[in-house]
Design a protein around this motif. Structure first.
Motif, PDB file in Angstrom:
ATOM      1  N   GLY A  31       0.821  -1.198   0.000  1.00 22.72           N
ATOM      2  CA  GLY A  31       0.000   0.000   0.000  1.00 22.72           C
ATOM      3  C   GLY A  31       0.853   1.245   0.000  1.00 22.72           C
ATOM      4  N   PHE A  32       0.178   2.365  -0.156  1.00 18.80           N
ATOM      5  CA  PHE A  32       0.906   3.627  -0.238  1.00 18.80           C
ATOM      6  C   PHE A  32       1.628   3.944   1.071  1.00 18.80           C
ATOM      7  CE2 PHE A  32       1.007   8.231   0.389  1.00 18.80           C
ATOM      8  CZ  PHE A  32       1.823   8.590  -0.663  1.00 18.80           C
ATOM      9  N   SER A  33       0.977   3.605   2.155  1.00 21.57           N
ATOM     10  CA  SER A  33       1.531   3.963   3.462  1.00 21.57           C
ATOM     11  C   SER A  33       2.872   3.300   3.718  1.00 21.57           C
ATOM     12  CB  SER A  33       0.540   3.603   4.561  1.00 21.57           C
ATOM     13  OG  SER A  33       0.133   2.267   4.395  1.00 21.57           O
ATOM     14  N   SER A  34       3.055   2.131   3.134  1.00 23.15           N
ATOM     15  CA  SER A  34       4.313   1.424   3.367  1.00 23.15           C
ATOM     16  C   SER A  34       5.271   1.639   2.198  1.00 23.15           C
ATOM     17  CB  SER A  34       4.049  -0.065   3.530  1.00 23.15           C
ATOM     18  OG  SER A  34       3.703  -0.636   2.295  1.00 23.15           O
ATOM     19  N   LEU A  35       5.072   2.760   1.535  1.00 25.00           N
ATOM     20  CA  LEU A  35       5.886   3.060   0.367  1.00 25.00           C
ATOM     21  C   LEU A  35       6.953   4.071   0.762  1.00 25.00           C
ATOM     22  CD1 LEU A  35       5.784   2.195  -2.612  1.00 25.00           C
ATOM     23  CD2 LEU A  35       4.593   4.337  -3.070  1.00 25.00           C
ATOM     24  N   GLY A  36       8.196   3.716   0.510  1.00 25.80           N
ATOM     25  CA  GLY A  36       9.284   4.603   0.891  1.00 25.80           C
ATOM     26  C   GLY A  36       9.610   5.606  -0.190  1.00 25.80           C
ATOM     27  N   LEU A  37       9.994   6.797   0.247  1.00 27.68           N
ATOM     28  CA  LEU A  37      10.397   7.827  -0.706  1.00 27.68           C
ATOM     29  C   LEU A  37      11.568   7.359  -1.554  1.00 27.68           C
ATOM     30  CD1 LEU A  37      10.988  11.556  -0.112  1.00 27.68           C
ATOM     31  CD2 LEU A  37      12.917  10.164  -0.748  1.00 27.68           C
ATOM     32  N   LEU A 108      -3.997   2.118  -9.431  1.00 28.24           N
ATOM     33  CA  LEU A 108      -4.501   3.452  -9.107  1.00 28.24           C
ATOM     34  C   LEU A 108      -5.721   3.374  -8.195  1.00 28.24           C
ATOM     35  CD1 LEU A 108      -3.849   6.362  -9.742  1.00 28.24           C
ATOM     36  CD2 LEU A 108      -5.414   6.248 -11.672  1.00 28.24           C
ATOM     37  N   PHE A 109      -6.617   2.467  -8.521  1.00 28.00           N
ATOM     38  CA  PHE A 109      -7.836   2.372  -7.728  1.00 28.00           C
ATOM     39  C   PHE A 109      -7.581   1.696  -6.387  1.00 28.00           C
ATOM     40  CE2 PHE A 109      -9.651   2.767 -12.019  1.00 28.00           C
ATOM     41  CZ  PHE A 109     -10.347   3.932 -11.803  1.00 28.00           C
ATOM     42  N   ARG A 110      -6.590   0.807  -6.410  1.00 31.22           N
ATOM     43  CA  ARG A 110      -6.264   0.190  -5.127  1.00 31.22           C
ATOM     44  C   ARG A 110      -5.756   1.239  -4.142  1.00 31.22           C
ATOM     45  NH1 ARG A 110      -2.945  -4.921  -6.369  1.00 31.22           N
ATOM     46  NH2 ARG A 110      -3.475  -4.042  -8.393  1.00 31.22           N
ATOM     47  N   VAL A 111      -5.077   2.243  -4.656  1.00 29.84           N
ATOM     48  CA  VAL A 111      -4.679   3.352  -3.790  1.00 29.84           C
ATOM     49  C   VAL A 111      -5.896   3.948  -3.121  1.00 29.84           C
ATOM     50  CG1 VAL A 111      -3.571   5.593  -3.651  1.00 29.84           C
ATOM     51  CG2 VAL A 111      -2.765   3.938  -5.318  1.00 29.84           C
ATOM     52  N   LEU A 112      -6.909   4.197  -3.939  1.00 29.11           N
ATOM     53  CA  LEU A 112      -8.142   4.781  -3.421  1.00 29.11           C
ATOM     54  C   LEU A 112      -8.750   3.891  -2.339  1.00 29.11           C
ATOM     55  CD1 LEU A 112      -8.788   7.392  -4.953  1.00 29.11           C
ATOM     56  CD2 LEU A 112     -10.868   6.303  -5.746  1.00 29.11           C
ATOM     57  N   ALA A 113      -8.852   2.595  -2.665  1.00 30.32           N
ATOM     58  CA  ALA A 113      -9.492   1.678  -1.727  1.00 30.32           C
ATOM     59  C   ALA A 113      -8.686   1.569  -0.440  1.00 30.32           C
ATOM     60  CB  ALA A 113      -9.641   0.302  -2.374  1.00 30.32           C
ATOM     61  N   ARG A 114      -7.356   1.497  -0.601  1.00 27.27           N
ATOM     62  CA  ARG A 114      -6.526   1.307   0.592  1.00 27.27           C
ATOM     63  C   ARG A 114      -6.501   2.557   1.444  1.00 27.27           C
ATOM     64  NH1 ARG A 114      -1.782  -2.522  -1.761  1.00 27.27           N
ATOM     65  NH2 ARG A 114      -2.908  -4.436  -1.359  1.00 27.27           N
ATOM     66  N   GLU A 115      -6.287   3.681   0.793  1.00 26.14           N
ATOM     67  CA  GLU A 115      -6.126   4.915   1.561  1.00 26.14           C
ATOM     68  C   GLU A 115      -7.451   5.481   2.044  1.00 26.14           C
ATOM     69  OE1 GLU A 115      -3.155   5.686   2.628  1.00 26.14           O
ATOM     70  OE2 GLU A 115      -2.666   3.855   1.556  1.00 26.14           O
ATOM     71  N   ALA A 116      -8.557   4.910   1.532  1.00 24.49           N
ATOM     72  CA  ALA A 116      -9.856   5.314   2.062  1.00 24.49           C
ATOM     73  C   ALA A 116      -9.934   4.957   3.542  1.00 24.49           C
ATOM     74  CB  ALA A 116     -10.980   4.635   1.289  1.00 24.49           C
ATOM     75  N   ALA A 126      -9.897  13.541   1.508  1.00 17.76           N
ATOM     76  CA  ALA A 126      -9.926  13.802   0.067  1.00 17.76           C
ATOM     77  C   ALA A 126     -10.702  12.714  -0.662  1.00 17.76           C
ATOM     78  CB  ALA A 126      -8.510  13.901  -0.477  1.00 17.76           C
ATOM     79  N   ILE A 127     -10.446  11.467  -0.273  1.00 19.87           N
ATOM     80  CA  ILE A 127     -11.129  10.345  -0.928  1.00 19.87           C
ATOM     81  C   ILE A 127     -12.616  10.359  -0.600  1.00 19.87           C
ATOM     82  CG2 ILE A 127     -11.302   7.844  -1.007  1.00 19.87           C
ATOM     83  CD1 ILE A 127      -8.311   7.707  -0.562  1.00 19.87           C
ATOM     84  N   GLN A 128     -12.934  10.645   0.663  1.00 17.86           N
ATOM     85  CA  GLN A 128     -14.344  10.700   1.046  1.00 17.86           C
ATOM     86  C   GLN A 128     -15.102  11.729   0.215  1.00 17.86           C
ATOM     87  OE1 GLN A 128     -14.805  11.299   5.282  1.00 17.86           O
ATOM     88  NE2 GLN A 128     -13.825   9.326   5.719  1.00 17.86           N
TER      89      GLN A 128
ATOM     90  N   GLY B 118      -4.844  -4.234   2.985  1.00 20.42           N
ATOM     91  CA  GLY B 118      -3.575  -3.778   3.548  1.00 20.42           C
ATOM     92  C   GLY B 118      -2.353  -4.364   2.886  1.00 20.42           C
ATOM     93  N   ASN B 119      -1.258  -4.330   3.600  1.00 23.02           N
ATOM     94  CA  ASN B 119       0.036  -4.632   2.996  1.00 23.02           C
ATOM     95  C   ASN B 119       0.417  -6.101   3.047  1.00 23.02           C
ATOM     96  OD1 ASN B 119       0.527  -1.847   2.528  1.00 23.02           O
ATOM     97  ND2 ASN B 119       0.939  -1.643   4.705  1.00 23.02           N
TER      98      ASN B 119
END
Lengths: 216, 216
Positions: A31-37, A108-116, A126-128, B118-119
């Motif tokens: 997921g995005f949250s576990s994505l490192g810069l 792309l959509f998984r980002v939406l679903a996960r970060e929702a 933002a997603i809401q 999740g991840n």
DNA sequence: TATTTCAGCAAACAAGTGTTTGCCAATATA
DNA sequence: TATATTGGCAAACACTTGTTTGCTGAAATA
């Protein structure tokens, strides 16, 4: 002068590269949250520090991805609307179109679903908002369709909420399943939506019928 | 011998402490994936290294939390079943019971909702399995209820999927909203479910009807 | 009572993180 | 052409991360 790109175009391009890199990294399971810069910049082929020439921080990258997904969702809705105006059966074909979009750029959509339901409140909000306006638009389409068919229903916005929730969650969850399973989900989704249409209509009509037919 | 706890009990207790600590940390906004081991052990009042006396790694903690949430879901279902047997209106009261449970230990269910997308693939699979068996159980309840009321419907499992998806996603998303908003979601959920009931019944009857019409 | 078991701990380890600084070289502007 | 702008970079900073090691002291077992 030369055939090369202007400076502003170059910048836009590496910005796109960054976003594409983030999506690619997320495709293989995280997921995005576990994505490192550093992970992202490496994939994009730039130095970690260069990231900050394009985004203030990681959260802003997330917001950018969300708004890209938002545009993609709008595109889906436009397709659905076009189908509605053509008078085709909106249920079956809409679900197909939707799932096609999900497949096309699933990450792309998984980002939406996960970060929702993710870690950043900012992104969550933002997603809401995005999903809410989507519901209103979908409700409008449903209302138009119903008027065209001289049907009456109880509450198009409620219908929209139920339908979008189902399509969104079941659809995206199945995006990384084998194709056969996906087609099965497509069928189930179409069934769910059709049930909701029937239900909304039946309920609206029952208000003019005797109560003791179907007492809930 | 003494009034103190035995060694095994002590161990069980600190294990519970760890899980409770993880849940507490997640209550203030973050998901499991962004939860640090040190954060958890600090909250639990033990050293980071001690964590490994109870779980092999963080993922195993996640799985433990999922199975705890699974038990809680089962409890909800039992309540719903009890309501069904009493012959009460299952829709309204079930939604209420469900939301009550969500509120009661919201953090636990938010784990489920978050980690469903999740991840960790391992955790994702576990949740999928959990929700699937839940759907089957719910379908059974619905079928029983329908039989008792001498109604026929098309497909109880489909109904269960639609209902559980809606309740789960909309319900949990609203778990950290103000109470008034929660009550509103409750109303909407009840509406959605009722629509699905109406729809399933209408569809089943229409199949029966059209078949009869064709015969005549 | 003597011995084994083992939950808990401090400390260290190897990697990871996001972010800042100062510089360079290429582009755009004057 | 000269000057200002700025995207990109290496390096460093100040953490935080999950995990392992070797030890201690109390509970369980013999």
């Amino acid at each position: 002068m030369t055939g090369t790109l202007t400076r502003a175009e170059q910048k836009q391009q590496t910005r796109n590269n960054i976003m594409a890199a983030a999506l690619k990294k997320m495709s293989d399971d995280k997921g995005f949250s576990s994505l490192g810069l550093r992970e992202v910049t490496k994939e994009a082929g730039i130095a970690p520090a260069s990231f900050y020439r394009h985004f203030a921080n990681m959260e802003e990258l997330g917001l950018a991805l969300v708004s890209e997904a938002e545009e993609a969702l709008q595109a889906i809705l436009q397709d659905a609307k076009a189908l509605e105006e053509k008078g085709e059966d909106i249920v079956e074909s809409s679900v197909q179109v939707c799932m096609e979009h999900f497949r096309e750029n699933g990450a792309l959509f998984r980002v939406l679903a996960r970060e929702a339901t993710g870690n950043s409140p900012l992104i969550r909000r933002a997603i809401q908002r995005c999903l809410m306006t989507l519901n209103h638009q979908l409700a409008e389409i449903i209302e138009l369709e119903m008027r065209r068919r001289h049907r009456k229903i109880t509450n198009p916005l409620y219908m929209a909420e139920a339908i979008s929730t189902l399509v969104f969650n079941l659809g995206i969850a199945s995006a990384d399943l084998p194709y056969a399973k996906q087609k099965e989900v497509e069928k189930r989704l179409a069934h769910h939506i059709r049930i909701i249409y029937w239900g909304a209509e039946a309920m609206a009509n029952s208000q003019h019928l005797s109560r003791n037919l179907m007492l809930s």
